[in-house]
Design a protein around this motif. Structure first.
Motif, PDB file in Angstrom:
ATOM      1  N   PRO A 162      41.685  37.101  45.699  1.00 27.33           N
ATOM      2  CA  PRO A 162      40.772  36.640  45.209  1.00 27.33           C
ATOM      3  C   PRO A 162      41.024  35.517  43.738  1.00 27.33           C
ATOM      4  N   LEU A 163      40.114  34.597  43.799  1.00 30.31           N
ATOM      5  CA  LEU A 163      40.547  33.721  42.587  1.00 30.31           C
ATOM      6  C   LEU A 163      42.134  33.317  42.450  1.00 30.31           C
ATOM      7  N   ALA A 164      42.709  32.930  43.642  1.00 34.76           N
ATOM      8  CA  ALA A 164      44.026  32.722  43.780  1.00 34.76           C
ATOM      9  C   ALA A 164      44.615  31.554  42.778  1.00 34.76           C
ATOM     10  N   ASN A 165      43.924  30.886  42.680  1.00 33.98           N
ATOM     11  CA  ASN A 165      44.385  29.557  41.878  1.00 33.98           C
ATOM     12  C   ASN A 165      43.736  29.361  40.376  1.00 33.98           C
ATOM     13  N   VAL A 166      43.443  30.402  40.092  1.00 34.13           N
ATOM     14  CA  VAL A 166      42.871  30.680  38.721  1.00 34.13           C
ATOM     15  C   VAL A 166      43.545  31.621  37.846  1.00 34.13           C
ATOM     16  N   GLU A 167      43.792  31.007  36.521  1.00 31.60           N
ATOM     17  CA  GLU A 167      44.448  31.728  35.302  1.00 31.60           C
ATOM     18  C   GLU A 167      43.112  32.814  35.083  1.00 31.60           C
ATOM     19  N   ARG A 168      43.415  33.893  34.595  1.00 32.58           N
ATOM     20  CA  ARG A 168      42.213  35.027  34.612  1.00 32.58           C
ATOM     21  C   ARG A 168      42.629  35.630  33.199  1.00 32.58           C
ATOM     22  N   GLY A 169      41.151  35.682  32.562  1.00 30.84           N
ATOM     23  CA  GLY A 169      41.192  36.500  31.099  1.00 30.84           C
ATOM     24  C   GLY A 169      40.650  37.868  31.618  1.00 30.84           C
ATOM     25  N   PRO A 170      40.084  38.332  30.705  1.00 28.10           N
ATOM     26  CA  PRO A 170      39.569  39.991  30.745  1.00 28.10           C
ATOM     27  C   PRO A 170      38.518  39.836  31.780  1.00 28.10           C
ATOM     28  N   LEU A 171      37.613  39.021  31.767  1.00 27.96           N
ATOM     29  CA  LEU A 171      36.295  39.222  32.669  1.00 27.96           C
ATOM     30  C   LEU A 171      36.726  38.861  34.192  1.00 27.96           C
ATOM     31  N   LEU A 172      37.494  37.667  34.533  1.00 22.43           N
ATOM     32  CA  LEU A 172      37.940  37.439  35.755  1.00 22.43           C
ATOM     33  C   LEU A 172      38.985  38.389  36.500  1.00 22.43           C
ATOM     34  N   SER A 173      39.717  39.017  35.492  1.00 21.52           N
ATOM     35  CA  SER A 173      40.707  40.002  35.918  1.00 21.52           C
ATOM     36  C   SER A 173      40.020  41.261  36.342  1.00 21.52           C
ATOM     37  N   ALA A 174      38.984  41.680  35.841  1.00 26.50           N
ATOM     38  CA  ALA A 174      38.119  42.939  36.183  1.00 26.50           C
ATOM     39  C   ALA A 174      37.345  42.534  37.476  1.00 26.50           C
ATOM     40  N   TYR A 175      36.819  41.426  37.378  1.00 30.98           N
ATOM     41  CA  TYR A 175      36.133  40.809  38.656  1.00 30.98           C
ATOM     42  C   TYR A 175      37.273  40.865  39.864  1.00 30.98           C
ATOM     43  N   ALA A 176      38.268  40.332  39.683  1.00 32.88           N
ATOM     44  CA  ALA A 176      39.115  39.926  40.748  1.00 32.88           C
ATOM     45  C   ALA A 176      39.684  41.630  41.367  1.00 32.88           C
ATOM     46  N   VAL A 177      39.786  42.609  40.308  1.00 31.99           N
ATOM     47  CA  VAL A 177      40.160  43.863  40.769  1.00 31.99           C
ATOM     48  C   VAL A 177      39.276  44.515  41.710  1.00 31.99           C
ATOM     49  N   ASP A 178      38.004  44.292  41.292  1.00 33.35           N
ATOM     50  CA  ASP A 178      36.720  44.807  42.043  1.00 33.35           C
ATOM     51  C   ASP A 178      36.687  44.330  43.439  1.00 33.35           C
ATOM     52  N   LEU A 179      36.930  43.020  43.649  1.00 36.59           N
ATOM     53  CA  LEU A 179      36.946  42.341  44.811  1.00 36.59           C
ATOM     54  C   LEU A 179      37.999  42.751  45.956  1.00 36.59           C
ATOM     55  N   GLN A 180      39.188  42.919  45.206  1.00 28.61           N
ATOM     56  CA  GLN A 180      40.088  43.298  45.862  1.00 28.61           C
ATOM     57  C   GLN A 180      39.918  44.684  46.544  1.00 28.61           C
ATOM     58  N   GLU A 181      39.385  45.556  45.594  1.00 27.47           N
ATOM     59  CA  GLU A 181      39.191  46.929  46.142  1.00 27.47           C
ATOM     60  C   GLU A 181      38.330  47.018  47.197  1.00 27.47           C
ATOM     61  N   ARG A 182      37.223  45.980  47.041  1.00 30.71           N
ATOM     62  CA  ARG A 182      36.323  46.144  48.079  1.00 30.71           C
ATOM     63  C   ARG A 182      36.801  45.705  49.375  1.00 30.71           C
ATOM     64  N   ARG A 183      37.690  44.636  49.469  1.00 29.79           N
ATOM     65  CA  ARG A 183      38.435  43.944  50.450  1.00 29.79           C
ATOM     66  C   ARG A 183      39.136  45.410  51.121  1.00 29.79           C
ATOM     67  N   ARG A 184      39.643  46.057  50.352  1.00 29.34           N
ATOM     68  CA  ARG A 184      40.752  47.182  50.826  1.00 29.34           C
ATOM     69  C   ARG A 184      39.740  48.300  51.731  1.00 29.34           C
ATOM     70  N   GLN A 185      38.762  48.441  50.901  1.00 29.42           N
ATOM     71  CA  GLN A 185      37.886  49.571  51.546  1.00 29.42           C
ATOM     72  C   GLN A 185      37.340  48.763  52.885  1.00 29.42           C
ATOM     73  N   ALA A 186      36.723  47.747  52.865  1.00 30.66           N
ATOM     74  CA  ALA A 186      36.408  46.943  54.150  1.00 30.66           C
ATOM     75  C   ALA A 186      37.278  46.896  55.404  1.00 30.66           C
ATOM     76  N   HIS A 187      38.865  46.805  54.909  1.00 28.76           N
ATOM     77  CA  HIS A 187      39.774  46.968  55.676  1.00 28.76           C
ATOM     78  C   HIS A 187      39.947  48.475  56.244  1.00 28.76           C
ATOM     79  N   SER A 188      40.007  49.249  55.432  1.00 30.46           N
ATOM     80  CA  SER A 188      40.101  50.597  55.792  1.00 30.46           C
ATOM     81  C   SER A 188      39.054  51.100  56.759  1.00 30.46           C
TER      82      SER A 188
END
Length: 303
Positions: free
Chosen positions: A152-178
């Motif tokens: 998620p947000l692969a081409n973006v430098e992330r501050g605190p808000l986007l970092s948290a958003y990307a972690v949440d997205l990646q976790e949901r992706r993993r849950q969907a995969h599982s």
């Protein structure tokens, strides 16, 4: 907020599940300047809602913004509007990227953002799993995962808000995969999953849920010896790295194969699940104090 569908903005698509992009058809648009792209990404994560100026400044510069932060942020918004206008993407940039107290509003419909469709398909797959419609669930979850083109947000430098958003997205992706793997197991696709689960357990040697899925498909494919070996490989890894035994469920899975010749009755059942159903993924807010959850590394790419 729904945009004026008489304008050109109604046929735009916005991507967050991979590189952040604005797309019309096969063509992608987007700024290249890092701070400008970061501003666009944060506005897209809250599409249809006002993003306070304070949040934008915090994302772009953290806790110590420069004295010129407010003025510079206004310049970034102006440049985004100019990008929309110069590429003829919208009819009235000021109506799409609005100044609205206490900040800015990207007035597009949420359905134009790929994350919205991922969430819809993921939720549909979860509902279909609960209804035991496993083949339909697998299709929904495969469609959800197909929307991803990279981290998620692969081409973006992330501050605190986007970092948290990307972690949440990646976790949901993993849950969907599982959950997709689980749906395919329940649909009887045991042999088809062996290769994928071998690769995943090799990449994630301490993930007990993945190993439980691998043991299950091996056993149900008539490869009990390999299933037992997978259990002992996991146990050795856990003892070496963490000094702990596998979970009670996995220990029972192993004992059941040894004593009964089948892993089908060894799995914990909840919510009226039938024999042979693996435990469903537990949401983080429902993990009990005695539960041990081994998660995938955050940078582990799911394929």
């Amino acid at each position: 907020m729904q945009t004026d569908t008489s304008g050109r903005e109604s046929d735009l698509e916005f991507n967050l599940l991979g590189q952040v992009e604005i797309r019309r058809g096969a063509r992608a648009y987007g700024p290249t300047a890092p701070k400008l792209l970061q501003t666009l990404a944060l506005l897209l994560t809250e599409a249809g809602k006002v993003v306070p100026s304070e949040s934008l400044i915090n994302e772009l510069w953290g806790e110590r913004p420069p004295a010129s932060a407010q003025r510079t942020m206004q310049t970034y918004v102006y440049q985004l509007r100019k990008l929309l206008k110069d590429n003829n993407l919208v009819s009235t940039p000021e109506r799409v990227l609005c100044t609205k107290a206490p900040g800015y509003l990207f007035a597009i419909d949420r359905s134009q953002v790929d994350e919205f469709h991922f969430t819809q398909l993921y939720d549909r797959g979860r509902a279909e799993m609960a209804e035991r419609r496993f083949e339909q669930a697998a299709r929904s979850l495969r469609s959800a995962l197909a929307l991803w083109s990279g981290p998620p947000l692969a081409n973006v430098e992330r501050g605190p808000l986007l970092s948290a958003y990307a972690v949440d997205l990646q976790e949901r992706r993993r849950q969907a995969h599982s959950l997709r793997i689980q749906a395919e197991i329940e649909a009887g696709m045991h042999r088809e999953l062996i290769g994928e689960l071998r690769a995943l357990t090799t990449a994630n040697p301490l993930d007990e849920h993945l190993h439980a899925q691998l043991i299950c498909v091996l056993d149900r494919s008539g490869r009990r010896g390999e299933a037992l070996h997978a259990y002992h490989r996991l146990r050795a890894g856990l003892m070496k790295e963490l000094g702990v035994e596998p979970s009670r469920e996995l220990q029972q899975l192993n004992l059941d194969m040894l004593s009964n010749g089948s892993s089908r009755r060894a799995v914990r059942h909840t919510d009226g699940e039938r024999n042979g159903t693996l435990p469903r993924p537990v949401p983080p807010d429902q993990v009990g104090p005695n539960d041990r959850v081994v998660r995938w590394p955050l940078d582990q790419e799911i394929r």
